[in-house]
Design an enzyme around this catalytic site. Sequence first.
Site, PDB file in Angstrom:
ATOM      1  N   HIS A  15      -2.715 -12.582   1.376  1.00 35.49           N
ATOM      2  CA  HIS A  15      -2.469 -12.800   2.814  1.00 35.49           C
ATOM      3  C   HIS A  15      -3.260 -13.939   3.458  1.00 35.49           C
ATOM      4  O   HIS A  15      -4.151 -13.707   4.277  1.00 35.49           O
ATOM      5  CB  HIS A  15      -2.694 -11.516   3.603  1.00 35.49           C
ATOM      6  N   GLY A  66      -3.260  -3.022  10.044  1.00 31.85           N
ATOM      7  CA  GLY A  66      -2.109  -3.102   9.147  1.00 31.85           C
ATOM      8  C   GLY A  66      -0.808  -2.687   9.780  1.00 31.85           C
ATOM      9  O   GLY A  66      -0.777  -2.050  10.836  1.00 31.85           O
ATOM     10  N   HIS A 104      -8.645 -10.151  -1.608  1.00 29.65           N
ATOM     11  CA  HIS A 104      -8.750 -10.138  -0.146  1.00 29.65           C
ATOM     12  C   HIS A 104     -10.009 -10.934   0.175  1.00 29.65           C
ATOM     13  O   HIS A 104     -11.112 -10.513  -0.167  1.00 29.65           O
ATOM     14  CB  HIS A 104      -8.869  -8.680   0.309  1.00 29.65           C
ATOM     15  N   HIS A 151       0.868  -1.189   0.000  1.00 33.06           N
ATOM     16  CA  HIS A 151       0.000   0.000   0.000  1.00 33.06           C
ATOM     17  C   HIS A 151       0.898   1.230   0.000  1.00 33.06           C
ATOM     18  O   HIS A 151       1.615   1.463   0.972  1.00 33.06           O
ATOM     19  CB  HIS A 151      -0.915  -0.005   1.228  1.00 33.06           C
ATOM     20  N   LEU A 152       0.854   1.990  -1.084  1.00 33.81           N
ATOM     21  CA  LEU A 152       1.725   3.173  -1.172  1.00 33.81           C
ATOM     22  C   LEU A 152       1.015   4.454  -0.735  1.00 33.81           C
ATOM     23  O   LEU A 152       1.649   5.489  -0.584  1.00 33.81           O
ATOM     24  CB  LEU A 152       2.282   3.327  -2.591  1.00 33.81           C
ATOM     25  N   ASN A 158      -6.495   0.706  -2.969  1.00 37.81           N
ATOM     26  CA  ASN A 158      -7.317   1.389  -1.955  1.00 37.81           C
ATOM     27  C   ASN A 158      -6.709   2.733  -1.549  1.00 37.81           C
ATOM     28  O   ASN A 158      -6.492   3.003  -0.367  1.00 37.81           O
ATOM     29  CB  ASN A 158      -7.550   0.500  -0.728  1.00 37.81           C
ATOM     30  N   HIS A 214       0.613   3.324   8.545  1.00 37.68           N
ATOM     31  CA  HIS A 214      -0.373   4.153   9.244  1.00 37.68           C
ATOM     32  C   HIS A 214       0.355   5.139  10.149  1.00 37.68           C
ATOM     33  O   HIS A 214       1.442   4.822  10.661  1.00 37.68           O
ATOM     34  CB  HIS A 214      -1.314   3.294  10.093  1.00 37.68           C
ATOM     35  N   ASP A 228       2.119  -7.071   2.438  1.00 37.41           N
ATOM     36  CA  ASP A 228       0.937  -6.274   2.812  1.00 37.41           C
ATOM     37  C   ASP A 228       1.393  -5.030   3.580  1.00 37.41           C
ATOM     38  O   ASP A 228       0.790  -4.653   4.594  1.00 37.41           O
ATOM     39  CB  ASP A 228      -0.070  -7.090   3.619  1.00 37.41           C
TER      40      ASP A 228
HETATM   41  O1  DOR Z   1      -4.344  -4.811   7.579  1.00 28.38           O
HETATM   42  C1  DOR Z   1      -4.632  -4.383   6.474  1.00 28.38           C
HETATM   43  N1  DOR Z   1      -4.348  -3.121   6.102  1.00 28.38           N
HETATM   44  N2  DOR Z   1      -5.272  -5.197   5.618  1.00 28.38           N
HETATM   45  C2  DOR Z   1      -5.766  -4.745   4.458  1.00 28.38           C
HETATM   46  O2  DOR Z   1      -6.367  -5.516   3.766  1.00 28.38           O
HETATM   47  C3  DOR Z   1      -5.624  -3.332   4.086  1.00 28.38           C
HETATM   48  C4  DOR Z   1      -4.490  -2.703   4.760  1.00 28.38           C
HETATM   49  C5  DOR Z   1      -4.520  -1.202   4.659  1.00 28.38           C
HETATM   50  O3  DOR Z   1      -4.732  -0.683   3.558  1.00 28.38           O
HETATM   51  O4  DOR Z   1      -4.271  -0.541   5.667  1.00 28.38           O
END
Ligand code: DOR
Length: 444
Positions: free
Chosen positions: A232, A324, A179, A62-63, A94, A309, A305
């Site tokens: 995952h 995440g 997913h 996730h960038l 996303n 955050h 994955d």
């Molecule tokens: O833990 C997760 N974080 N699982 C996901 O499927 C999405 C990801 C996120 O985008 O933070």
Amino acid sequence: MGLLIKNGRVIDPAQNLDRAADVLIVDGRVAAIEPGLGSSGHEVLDAADQVVCPGFIDVHVHLREPGQEYKETIATGARSAAAGGFAHVCCMPNTDPAIDDPSVVQLIQDRSVAAIGVKVHVFGAMSKANAGKELAEMGRLADAGVALFSDDAFPIQSSELMRRAMEYARMLHRGVTLHCEDKTLAGDGVMNEGPVSTLLGLRGIPNAAEDIHVARNIELSRLTGVRLHICHVSTRGSVDLVRRAKAQGLPVTAEGCPHHFCLTDEACLGYNTQAKVSPPLRSADDVAAVLEGLADGTLDCIATDHAPHAVNEKDCEFDRAMFGMVGLETVVPLTLDRLVRPGVVPLSEAIAKLTLHPAQVLLGDGQQPPPLADPLMGTLRLGAPGDVTVLDLDRRVVVEPEKLVSRSKNTPFGGWELTGSAVATVVDGKVLMRDGVLVDQEQG
Ligand code: DOR
């Protein structure tokens, strides 16, 4: 002038190669693999006592750009990838806005060209705004260059919509990476359902929430013929379902993540939000099943994955914390220390799970490979892109979250002492990291 990577042990699973040799890269492509190549005129990277492999590929990252640049950007994520030993990353759709429109694909492509040099493969959304209500314009996304389609983080609940998305993906010569989670069962659960969630008084997510959707998506792959990659995998049931699908000859692949093979739900004790992830950390029996799946090839790929955050999104009540954890800079030490050292997965197979197998997921049916998916990616065959990862199997690593290159520091592995690390990353013959330090950092 080329790049000569000297004195290493070259392991390339695609060629069944494991021998002492030098690797010469000229004009961005592998030009020779021979012992004792002359270095005249070439930049030299010394890999004595180190392992030289094809550049690592992470199919699940996730960038956060566009829209959540406070967590990560394409530039910071690409640097984190290079620091972790990755030549390629695949970014999930996303973002905000979602990758559901060619303009977003274009933006990511442009910004990744301006970043450190890691190749960024863009994954497109299957539904508009990831809302799971109507299909995204998948044909236009494929034309814009998306490599695969995904519903990651927002699993499509309607089997009918998923069927149609798979039919389009197949027609467009693209795979899907999914997913798997039944949201009606997962409800507002925040961790694995079991004794630990009971002890903590937190709402649980049962294994069945994942297993049901893995089974559904396998059946829809059978129906539509689409190449299905399962994201995952965290439960014994999912591992068994994937194993059975493969035995039946279905075009199904799957990935395991370090947190699911290194940690159980006990990591959540003390309301440790760094261990909150979706799908959740599971029981010891599930971890054993993921390890078995990695060992016997049911789980083809190791993926991170990587889910950055911000501090305030983790430094809060467990219920409110984001799901995440970051992973790009810890996956190689965790793989070498936890899978290879104890003999769960041989070194060459661990390398295959980070090179050859993810390359196969990206290349799909090979009929219309996406723009950055060179048919020779993931190997060091002559003529292949000069993407290389160098490993030091003996390097001691202590995970220090504040020192991570990623913009976010959310990891449950802080303080872990591990042995083995990526020490150099090369993309198209350009050195991005050497001796464990990013070259742009070296220069100041
Ligand atoms: O833990 C997760 N974080 N699982 C996901 O499927 C999405 C990801 C996120 O985008 O933070």
